[in-house]
Design an enzyme around this catalytic site. Structure first.
Site, PDB file in Angstrom:
ATOM      1  N   ALA A 101     -32.931  30.822 -20.308  1.00 20.83           N
ATOM      2  CA  ALA A 101     -32.447  29.937 -21.072  1.00 20.83           C
ATOM      3  C   ALA A 101     -31.852  28.793 -20.193  1.00 20.83           C
ATOM      4  CB  ALA A 101     -31.364  30.522 -22.144  1.00 20.83           C
ATOM      5  N   GLY A 140     -22.872  26.672 -19.652  1.00 25.27           N
ATOM      6  CA  GLY A 140     -23.726  27.891 -19.807  1.00 25.27           C
ATOM      7  C   GLY A 140     -24.288  28.186 -21.198  1.00 25.27           C
ATOM      8  N   ASN A 141     -24.828  29.130 -21.472  1.00 27.97           N
ATOM      9  CA  ASN A 141     -25.190  29.271 -22.987  1.00 27.97           C
ATOM     10  C   ASN A 141     -25.442  30.927 -23.152  1.00 27.97           C
ATOM     11  OD1 ASN A 141     -27.877  30.669 -22.259  1.00 27.97           O
ATOM     12  ND2 ASN A 141     -28.357  28.553 -21.171  1.00 27.97           N
ATOM     13  N   HIS A 142     -25.579  31.342 -24.400  1.00 27.82           N
ATOM     14  CA  HIS A 142     -25.350  32.818 -24.671  1.00 27.82           C
ATOM     15  C   HIS A 142     -26.689  33.909 -24.316  1.00 27.82           C
ATOM     16  CE1 HIS A 142     -21.986  31.875 -26.987  1.00 27.82           C
ATOM     17  NE2 HIS A 142     -22.728  30.989 -27.965  1.00 27.82           N
ATOM     18  N   SER A 143     -27.601  33.322 -23.685  1.00 28.81           N
ATOM     19  CA  SER A 143     -28.390  34.230 -23.242  1.00 28.81           C
ATOM     20  C   SER A 143     -28.246  35.423 -22.499  1.00 28.81           C
ATOM     21  CB  SER A 143     -29.591  33.451 -22.178  1.00 28.81           C
ATOM     22  OG  SER A 143     -30.479  34.309 -21.630  1.00 28.81           O
TER      23      SER A 143
END
Ligand code: CTP
Length: 397
Positions: A276, A208-211
């Site tokens: 994102a 995943g990512n930090h969005s």
């Protein structure tokens, strides 16, 4: 300019109440009908006579007029209003609004209204930054109140810092611009993608990512505030659905996001791609949890995810407008323009991870908006709510 518009002006007990006289004057001069509602302590700072003379209506402060027994209906007042503006908003009233303590006419009117609510807090800098105030503020924001943030400067206490109520001219222009534009996108539909995508590795792990989804949700909220119908396709976030005509579909991974987006785009007038999206996903998602003790080293095979904006860009017909975001770390401008062209977008909002206060997990952003025709609009560092409004105004109004 505001002829036929009804405004409830709520005034609470802070020194900035004297500025509300100017604000009232600006609304009245612009043709609005204004009903002033004061909290009991606001009357310690300015007199109701000044306000009733300027508004042409008796000021309401109590539930009953003592000598006649006349009851003031907060419900009628709430329904009459096109907008409610609370300026100044003290820490005390902010707390009451956040927790529904309806012990005066102003808070009961706030709880009864279906109108858009604007609030301009004013307090000393330590009160402003106290966790309690910040907590209440975020509750009000998520309840749909548009906060007109205080400025930094010299305060009544002599201290210098953030807490001074925004100037009446600025509050006036925010409210009147909303009132005059509130239905300009009525009948239009937009798709907004938001948040990260999670690409599962096994039942407990993902890429995943930090969005946080905040920018996309702010865009959805801004579109809805102009009267549009919004289809918000969101990855995993912990944000409430924006108020207004917003239909939300929650998805987990990029493929689901693409399917949900394709399903609504044909009937839309445009789209804003804020998500994102993870660029790659594991080729296989293990059915059972991968056990650590069995493997000293593992290699994940990844496959490229579909590009949602580019896929929609190929489906686009004339008249449908597309806006993308580009988060870049280097060669920012050229990379953003290249992305806009490759994906068939009409606008791209460039933000830089190198910029303080911009990007992931912040409440603020600073973007450079670039059009396919080469127009460049700099949107300075401001709250994501305001950035979203500016983007919507530039691209869709
Ligand atoms: N985007 C998308 N689907 C993807 C990847 C990106 O819809 N699979 C959209 C984003 O929502 C954003 C724009 O494309 O509006 C640019 O996203 P970004 O991550 O900056 O670019 P990428 O195309 O992924 O390129 P790279 O990661 O190589 O910079």
């Amino acid at each position: 300019m505001l002829k036929g518009k009804h405004i409830v002006l709520g005034i609470t007990g802070g020194i900035a109440a004297y500025k509300s006289v100017m604000l009232l004057r600006l609304f009245v001069k612009a043709g609005a009908e204004v009903q002033v509602v004061m909290t009991p302590s606001a009357k310690e700072f300015i007199t109701p006579v000044t306000l009733s003379s300027l508004s042409g209506k008796p000021v309401i402060s109590e539930f009953f007029t003592a000598n006649t027994g006349e009851w003031h209906s907060h419900v009628d007042l709430g329904l009459w209003a096109d907008a409610m503006v609370i300026a100044p908003l003290t820490a005390s009233t902010m707390g009451k609004m956040a927790s529904g303590v309806a012990d005066n006419m102003l808070v009961t009117s706030y709880l009864s209204t279906r109108a858009k609510v604007f609030a301009a807090p004013a307090m000393d800098l330590d009160m402003w930054r106290h966790p309690s105030s910040q907590r209440n503020l975020s509750v009000l924001r998520s309840d749909g109140v548009e906060i007109i943030e205080p400025e930094a400067g010299e305060l009544a206490s002599g201290l210098v810092g953030k807490g001074r109520m925004e100037e009446p001219e600025v509050i006036f222009s925010r409210v009147s611009s909303w009132l005059t534009k509130k239905d300009v996108l009525k009948g239009k539909r937009y798709l907004v993608t938001a948040g990260p995508t999670y690409e599962n590795i096994d039942p407990v792990r993902f890429i995943g990512n930090h969005s946080s989804g905040k920018m996309g949700f702010a865009i959805a909220s801004a579109l809805a505030s102009f009267g549009a119908e919004v289809h918000l396709v969101s990855g995993p976030v912990s944000l409430p659905t924006p108020s207004g005509n917003v239909v939300r579909t929650d998805v987990v991974n990029a493929r689901e996001m693409l399917t949900a987006s394709e399903a609504v785009f044909q009937s839309c007038d445009g789209a804003v791609f804020c998500a994102a999206v993870a660029d790659y996903a594991p080729v296989v998602c293990e059915e059972r949890k991968i056990k650590r003790e069995k493997l000293d080293r593992i290699t994940l095979e990844l496959v490229k995810n579909p590009d949602i904006s580019a896929t929609i860009g190929m489906m686009k017909s004339s008249g449908q407008r597309l806006v993308g975001f580009a988060l870049e770390t280097d060669n920012e401008f050229d990379n953003a323009v290249g992305k806009m062209q490759r994906k068939g977008l009409d606008w791209i909002a460039l933000n830089s991870l190198r910029e303080a206060g911009a990007g992931f997990r912040t409440d603020t952003n600073r973007v450079t908006l670039i059009s396919a025709q080469g127009a460049v609009t700099e949107i300075p560092l401001m709250s994501k709510t305001e950035v979203a409004r500016r983007i919507v105004e530039e691209c869709f109004l």
